[in-house]
Structure formats: C-alpha cells, structure tokens
Motif scaffolding. Structure first.
Motif: not given
Length: 89
Positions: A37-39, A44-45, A11-15
């Motif tokens: 940090n940004n990004g 997503t959370l 899910l997004g940055k949360l692989k």
C-alpha cells in the motif's frame, strides 16, 4: 548483489520489521517485486539500496518519527560480506 536484509531499525516506516518463518525471511532473489500500500515504506527501501553506493546522507534524513533509537541496518551480499549502518556511517 544483495542477498539478505537481516535488520532494519528506525528507518522511515520501517521502525523494526521482523523477518522470519511466518513472513518474509529477508532473502532476495535475482528478480524481486515489491508490492504494498501507499505509505508502507517502498520508497524508503529503495533509498536504502541507493545509499549502498556510498551516499549515507540519504538515510540520515529518513529517521523514523517518534523514535529514540538510531538507524541500524544490516545487509549481506551474495558472498556473505556484511554491510552495517550505525551512527550515520
């Protein structure tokens, strides 16, 4: 109320974040501050939490780049009821 985030995959940055004793155990308190940090996946959370109202289309648009697997999420509420997201449902 959401009590614990057990699994988030693709899910997004949360692989595939790992929750455990060395870092955050996934348990949420009554009041939580999310600072990063940004990004790093804060939005997503928040989209994950918004999707709990029944709008699963939000999550299907946030699949991680360069990932072959499907989005998988497992969350528990304060009564230990389990919420799963698999195969876009």
């Amino acid at each position: 109320m959401i009590h614990k985030i057990a699994t988030i995959k693709n899910l997004g940055k949360l692989k595939n974040p790992v929750f455990g004793k060395e870092n955050w155990n996934g348990i949420l308190k009554n009041i939580n501050i999310v600072y990063a940090n940004n990004g790093s996946g804060k939005t997503t959370l928040s989209l994950l939490f918004r999707s709990l109202k029944g709008n699963n289309e939000i999550l299907s648009k946030k699949k991680s780049f360069h990932s072959d697997g499907q989005i998988e999420i497992q969350i528990f509420d304060s009564t230990k009821r389990e919420f799963n997201y698999k195969r876009n449902k």
